[in-house]
Enzyme design. Sequence first.
Site, PDB file in Angstrom:
ATOM      1  CG  HIS A   1      -1.997   1.203   1.229  1.00 51.88           C
ATOM      2  ND1 HIS A   1      -3.389   0.967   1.408  1.00 51.88           N
ATOM      3  CD2 HIS A   1      -1.547   2.511   1.042  1.00 51.88           C
ATOM      4  CE1 HIS A   1      -3.908   2.016   1.272  1.00 51.88           C
ATOM      5  NE2 HIS A   1      -3.030   3.124   1.295  1.00 51.88           N
TER       6      HIS A   1
ATOM      7  CG  HIS B   1      -0.673   7.081  -1.149  1.00 51.03           C
ATOM      8  ND1 HIS B   1      -2.061   7.242  -1.734  1.00 51.03           N
ATOM      9  CD2 HIS B   1      -1.134   6.526  -0.010  1.00 51.03           C
ATOM     10  CE1 HIS B   1      -3.023   6.740  -1.026  1.00 51.03           C
ATOM     11  NE2 HIS B   1      -2.399   6.174   0.053  1.00 51.03           N
TER      12      HIS B   1
ATOM     13  CE  LYS C   1      -7.789   2.170  -0.718  1.00 55.47           C
ATOM     14  NZ  LYS C   1      -6.691   2.952  -0.486  1.00 55.47           N
TER      15      LYS C   1
ATOM     16  CG  HIS D   1      -9.972   4.367   3.389  1.00 57.59           C
ATOM     17  ND1 HIS D   1      -8.711   5.234   3.230  1.00 57.59           N
ATOM     18  CD2 HIS D   1     -10.738   5.145   4.187  1.00 57.59           C
ATOM     19  CE1 HIS D   1      -8.855   5.962   4.492  1.00 57.59           C
ATOM     20  NE2 HIS D   1     -10.049   5.840   4.981  1.00 57.59           N
TER      21      HIS D   1
ATOM     22  CG  HIS E   1      -5.081   2.472   5.529  1.00 54.76           C
ATOM     23  ND1 HIS E   1      -6.274   2.187   5.789  1.00 54.76           N
ATOM     24  CD2 HIS E   1      -4.880   2.921   4.497  1.00 54.76           C
ATOM     25  CE1 HIS E   1      -6.938   2.839   4.864  1.00 54.76           C
ATOM     26  NE2 HIS E   1      -6.136   3.299   4.034  1.00 54.76           N
TER      27      HIS E   1
ATOM     28  CG  ASP F   1      -1.725   4.934   3.858  1.00 56.64           C
ATOM     29  OD1 ASP F   1      -1.728   5.126   2.716  1.00 56.64           O
ATOM     30  OD2 ASP F   1      -2.482   5.363   4.571  1.00 56.64           O
TER      31      ASP F   1
HETATM   32  O1  DOR Z   1      -3.415   9.738   5.442  1.00 55.56           O
HETATM   33  C1  DOR Z   1      -3.804   9.279   4.203  1.00 55.56           C
HETATM   34  N1  DOR Z   1      -3.354   9.660   3.282  1.00 55.56           N
HETATM   35  N2  DOR Z   1      -5.043   8.373   4.211  1.00 55.56           N
HETATM   36  C2  DOR Z   1      -5.213   8.135   2.943  1.00 55.56           C
HETATM   37  O2  DOR Z   1      -6.353   7.369   2.943  1.00 55.56           O
HETATM   38  C3  DOR Z   1      -4.973   8.878   1.842  1.00 55.56           C
HETATM   39  C4  DOR Z   1      -3.470   9.263   1.978  1.00 55.56           C
HETATM   40  C5  DOR Z   1      -3.089  10.402   0.652  1.00 55.56           C
HETATM   41  O3  DOR Z   1      -3.606   9.822  -0.434  1.00 55.56           O
HETATM   42  O4  DOR Z   1      -2.713  11.449   1.318  1.00 55.56           O
HETATM   43 ZN    ZN Z   2      -3.475   5.018   1.447  1.00 53.33          ZN
END
Ligand code: DOR
Ligand code: ZN
Length: 347
Positions: A15, A17, A101, A138, A176, A250
């Site tokens: 997971h 970003h 997702k 999520h 998460h 995450d």
């Molecule tokens: O803390 C987070 N940041 N939770 C999420 O679900 C998205 C993520 C983000 O893309 O910044």
């Molecule tokens: Zn995430």
Amino acid sequence: MTVQTLTIRRPDDWHLHLRDGDLLRAVLPASASQSGRAVVMPNLKPPVTTAEAAIAYRERIVGALPPGSAFTPLMTCYLCDTTAAAEIRAGFDAGAFAAAKLYPAGATTHSEYGVTSIDRIADVLAVMQDIGMPLLIHGESTDPAVDVFDREAAFLQATLRPLLARYPRLKVVLEHITTAEAADFVLCDISGRLAATITPQHLMFNRNAMFAGGIRPHYYCLPVLKRERHRLALRRAATSGSPAFFLGTDSAPHDTQAKQSACGCAGIFSAPVALQAYLTVFEEEHALDRFEAFASDNGARFYGMPPNQDTITFHRSPMQVPEQLELPDGRRIRQFLAGETLPWTLA
Ligand code: DOR
Ligand code: ZN
């Protein structure tokens, strides 16, 4: 005798970003040096909703990799009310998508195009069940009447339980997880088709961290940090040896200005020190022998992918975490555990 070095199969991040453009180029090397593969979240602006967009995004990621890197991005489809089942099937068959997702609309960063009701994606979920494509969730209620600290537990009962009953063979990753309720929910499912990722911050901190001596935006993520009893339950789950739990950082970079604002963004940039942080937790829990399964085996098995063949080595040698990453344009991203010292260094 204290262990001085630890070698394990190379982990994956289930997971992550990675963002896009300059931010992608700045944050990608950290993940590429830690993980063999990563499941890349699709919440860009605009979101990654088609196979074509996923392939183009994958090419941008691969193009931004440091020379010689063997990192493999696994792409995901952002589900909307209007997602076509045929797009999901074709994208999965072609290898463009590894998973899809589910963001409940309004639950988190860039989730405004997300799903407003499970009924809207019934045919998509039926196809995913048929083809064995994992649904990544999520798991937070978006009911404004639900307290922010109760949103995950509410989601389990109101949405996840009926969804699992309706699709008894659908593979689901509850992303998460942050509560004892979620850990128990996953442990109680003996079918093997339900799993969960756990972040380093939810293993290391409880919600007090957000308010220690003042408001601390760099500890703010979604789902938000919870009470101590939840943190302890997550540590037990991660180190339990259950194959249903695996590593998903995450890691969610935002520039410092966007976090230190009147309405700061959710997300913690943990990628540069994620493995050292997880390893510290496993050692504190006297579970070093279970670290490799959590970090490198369970996720691959759940996704039906071969485990990585290469290894990584940690040395017991204190490392001080840098404060921030600087972008060429002057933007800065504060790192998880900035300025703190961790006992392990990644060779
Ligand atoms: O803390 C987070 N940041 N939770 C999420 O679900 C998205 C993520 C983000 O893309 O910044
Ligand atoms: Zn995430």
